[in-house]
Write a protein that holds these residues in place. Structure first.
Motif, PDB file in Angstrom:
ATOM      1  N   UNK A 196      50.710  49.240  52.034  1.00  0.00           N
ATOM      2  CA  UNK A 196      51.213  50.504  52.570  1.00  0.00           C
ATOM      3  C   UNK A 196      51.570  50.297  54.035  1.00  0.00           C
ATOM      4  N   UNK A 197      52.639  50.943  54.481  1.00  0.00           N
ATOM      5  CA  UNK A 197      53.146  50.745  55.839  1.00  0.00           C
ATOM      6  C   UNK A 197      53.356  49.255  56.140  1.00  0.00           C
ATOM      7  N   UNK A 198      53.732  48.520  55.109  1.00  0.00           N
ATOM      8  CA  UNK A 198      54.020  47.094  55.279  1.00  0.00           C
ATOM      9  C   UNK A 198      52.790  46.214  55.426  1.00  0.00           C
ATOM     10  N   UNK A 199      51.607  46.788  55.192  1.00  0.00           N
ATOM     11  CA  UNK A 199      50.356  46.060  55.450  1.00  0.00           C
ATOM     12  C   UNK A 199      49.459  46.062  54.217  1.00  0.00           C
ATOM     13  N   UNK A 200      48.783  44.934  53.974  1.00  0.00           N
ATOM     14  CA  UNK A 200      47.781  44.860  52.905  1.00  0.00           C
ATOM     15  C   UNK A 200      46.678  45.866  53.201  1.00  0.00           C
ATOM     16  N   UNK A 201      46.336  46.682  52.212  1.00  0.00           N
ATOM     17  CA  UNK A 201      45.316  47.713  52.422  1.00  0.00           C
ATOM     18  C   UNK A 201      43.933  47.195  52.026  1.00  0.00           C
ATOM     19  N   UNK A 202      43.542  46.099  52.662  1.00  0.00           N
ATOM     20  CA  UNK A 202      42.199  45.566  52.430  1.00  0.00           C
ATOM     21  C   UNK A 202      41.164  46.451  53.094  1.00  0.00           C
ATOM     22  N   UNK A 203      39.969  46.523  52.490  1.00  0.00           N
ATOM     23  CA  UNK A 203      38.869  47.209  53.131  1.00  0.00           C
ATOM     24  C   UNK A 203      38.392  46.435  54.357  1.00  0.00           C
ATOM     25  N   UNK A 204      37.581  47.119  55.159  1.00  0.00           N
ATOM     26  CA  UNK A 204      37.119  46.563  56.443  1.00  0.00           C
ATOM     27  C   UNK A 204      36.539  45.160  56.306  1.00  0.00           C
ATOM     28  N   UNK A 205      35.765  44.933  55.277  1.00  0.00           N
ATOM     29  CA  UNK A 205      35.034  43.671  55.142  1.00  0.00           C
ATOM     30  C   UNK A 205      35.665  42.727  54.139  1.00  0.00           C
ATOM     31  N   UNK A 206      36.798  43.145  53.542  1.00  0.00           N
ATOM     32  CA  UNK A 206      37.374  42.320  52.473  1.00  0.00           C
ATOM     33  C   UNK A 206      38.265  41.191  52.983  1.00  0.00           C
ATOM     34  N   UNK A 207      38.050  40.024  52.435  1.00  0.00           N
ATOM     35  CA  UNK A 207      38.978  38.917  52.586  1.00  0.00           C
ATOM     36  C   UNK A 207      39.387  38.444  51.209  1.00  0.00           C
ATOM     37  N   UNK A 208      40.468  37.662  51.153  1.00  0.00           N
ATOM     38  CA  UNK A 208      40.967  37.130  49.890  1.00  0.00           C
ATOM     39  C   UNK A 208      40.494  35.682  49.774  1.00  0.00           C
ATOM     40  N   UNK A 209      39.848  35.357  48.655  1.00  0.00           N
ATOM     41  CA  UNK A 209      39.253  34.033  48.482  1.00  0.00           C
ATOM     42  C   UNK A 209      39.834  33.323  47.273  1.00  0.00           C
TER      43      UNK A 209
ATOM     44  N   UNK B 253      39.986  30.461  40.447  1.00  0.00           N
ATOM     45  CA  UNK B 253      40.148  31.904  40.329  1.00  0.00           C
ATOM     46  C   UNK B 253      40.475  32.485  41.697  1.00  0.00           C
ATOM     47  N   UNK B 254      40.621  33.821  41.739  1.00  0.00           N
ATOM     48  CA  UNK B 254      40.854  34.506  43.012  1.00  0.00           C
ATOM     49  C   UNK B 254      40.009  35.773  43.019  1.00  0.00           C
ATOM     50  N   UNK B 255      39.395  36.058  44.169  1.00  0.00           N
ATOM     51  CA  UNK B 255      38.591  37.277  44.271  1.00  0.00           C
ATOM     52  C   UNK B 255      38.654  37.808  45.699  1.00  0.00           C
ATOM     53  N   UNK B 256      38.250  39.077  45.844  1.00  0.00           N
ATOM     54  CA  UNK B 256      38.094  39.666  47.169  1.00  0.00           C
ATOM     55  C   UNK B 256      36.606  39.810  47.432  1.00  0.00           C
TER      56      UNK B 256
ATOM     57  N   UNK C 186      35.798  20.363  47.933  1.00  0.00           N
ATOM     58  CA  UNK C 186      34.505  20.210  47.272  1.00  0.00           C
ATOM     59  C   UNK C 186      34.644  20.503  45.782  1.00  0.00           C
ATOM     60  N   UNK C 187      33.578  20.225  45.056  1.00  0.00           N
ATOM     61  CA  UNK C 187      33.559  20.567  43.638  1.00  0.00           C
ATOM     62  C   UNK C 187      33.676  22.069  43.432  1.00  0.00           C
ATOM     63  N   UNK C 188      32.897  22.807  44.189  1.00  0.00           N
ATOM     64  CA  UNK C 188      32.930  24.264  44.091  1.00  0.00           C
ATOM     65  C   UNK C 188      32.939  24.851  45.498  1.00  0.00           C
ATOM     66  N   UNK C 189      33.935  25.657  45.784  1.00  0.00           N
ATOM     67  CA  UNK C 189      33.968  26.312  47.090  1.00  0.00           C
ATOM     68  C   UNK C 189      34.946  27.485  47.052  1.00  0.00           C
ATOM     69  N   UNK C 190      34.718  28.445  47.950  1.00  0.00           N
ATOM     70  CA  UNK C 190      35.629  29.566  48.130  1.00  0.00           C
ATOM     71  C   UNK C 190      36.389  29.317  49.445  1.00  0.00           C
ATOM     72  N   UNK C 191      37.711  29.375  49.371  1.00  0.00           N
ATOM     73  CA  UNK C 191      38.550  29.128  50.536  1.00  0.00           C
ATOM     74  C   UNK C 191      39.310  30.406  50.869  1.00  0.00           C
TER      75      UNK C 191
END
Lengths: 131, 131, 131
Positions: B99-112, B45-48, B10-15
């Motif tokens: 940390x411990x080989x794992x991305x330390x994302x918060x509970x609700x965070x995804x990478x967009x 761009x990129x955001x969480x 699309x013209x504008x979208x977060x994936x």
């Protein structure tokens, strides 16, 4: 860490610093890593954006100034609250991959120092980490 | 450094790219460090942000488009000045602890991955540094 | 990685965390490197800005709230889409150079945890990398 001097000439302007940062990366001898850029000011920022058509960053200055007008119902007595807000919206730090000893900028990307309360003598800190 | 391909429609979208980035972190073998994400484009761009309710990122697209309308009194002749501004407002780089080989994302965070001038074939650079 | 607890008391406020982050840097023993700050939430952020006149961050809260009003024609049913947008505009990560064992903040810079959907118990991740 290397600190670059950036002299700004207007109240608000974007100044390209790609060549100076590239020089720091080259001088570091680092082949694989990250180039970290940091602005030690509260009314300036750093961003990456197109460096081909100079109209792009002129539009960015105008868009930011429409979003956060210089004159407003602000508390801060120095009268530059808009500049502080723009600095936090754009951000005072960014980083760029380094590979094969070269900044991995995209085809159209340049590095811009963003002045929001000039003219001033500014600084940009450049760190290259890796091996 | 690994480069992920991101195809936008699309013209504008977060994936969302959380799974692909997680895979790069796992493959790196790095246990403690930082995952650095970099977008080598000037209109993306990129955001969480939240990845539970898909309405959140739809709202983000709409909010950004209200802040910086596609049509405006812009100088840049290509007609995508809004996309350049959105890229600098959200930013082309971010980083996440590992940390411990794992991305330390918060509970609700995804990478967009944030597309502001699509559809296009895009790239996202992923570096995992540490030990 | 160290995780700091941040307790917020209002719906929207900036809380200074410079002293706590400085303590983590000191405790790390790292002399030359980068201090990476990360917010594992989707309605909070971290930024650097003036910590001398407290009116500056009050203005920032008001400016952001004018840009993205709490009430709007949003899809997300939880009613905090503005907070999600503010988090992505300001950003959930930043980093600061460390040299001679000290955070290289500018004269007027402080580190601010940005709450956009409080009051809540929040966390701020601090990593110091280098040697």
């Amino acid at each position: 860490m290397r600190t670059l001097a950036v002299v700004t000439h207007k109240g608000q302007e974007f100044i390209e610093v790609t060549a100076a940062v590239t020089e720091v990366v080259r001088g570091s001898g680092i082949q694989e890593g990250i180039c970290h850029l940091f602005v030690p000011h509260t009314t300036a920022a750093v961003t990456l954006n197109e460096n081909c058509d100079p109209d792009v960053v002129l539009d960015l200055v105008a868009i930011l100034d429409r979003l956060v007008p210089s004159r407003g119902d602000y508390r801060h007595a120095e009268g530059n609250s808009d500049a502080h807000a723009k600095a936090s919206l754009i951000g005072t730090a960014t980083s760029i991959p380094v590979s094969l000893g070269t900044l991995q900028l995209g085809t159209w990307q340049g590095i811009w120092f963003c002045e929001f309360d000039g003219p001033r003598n500014r600084r940009l800190c450049v760190q290259v980490i890796g091996r």
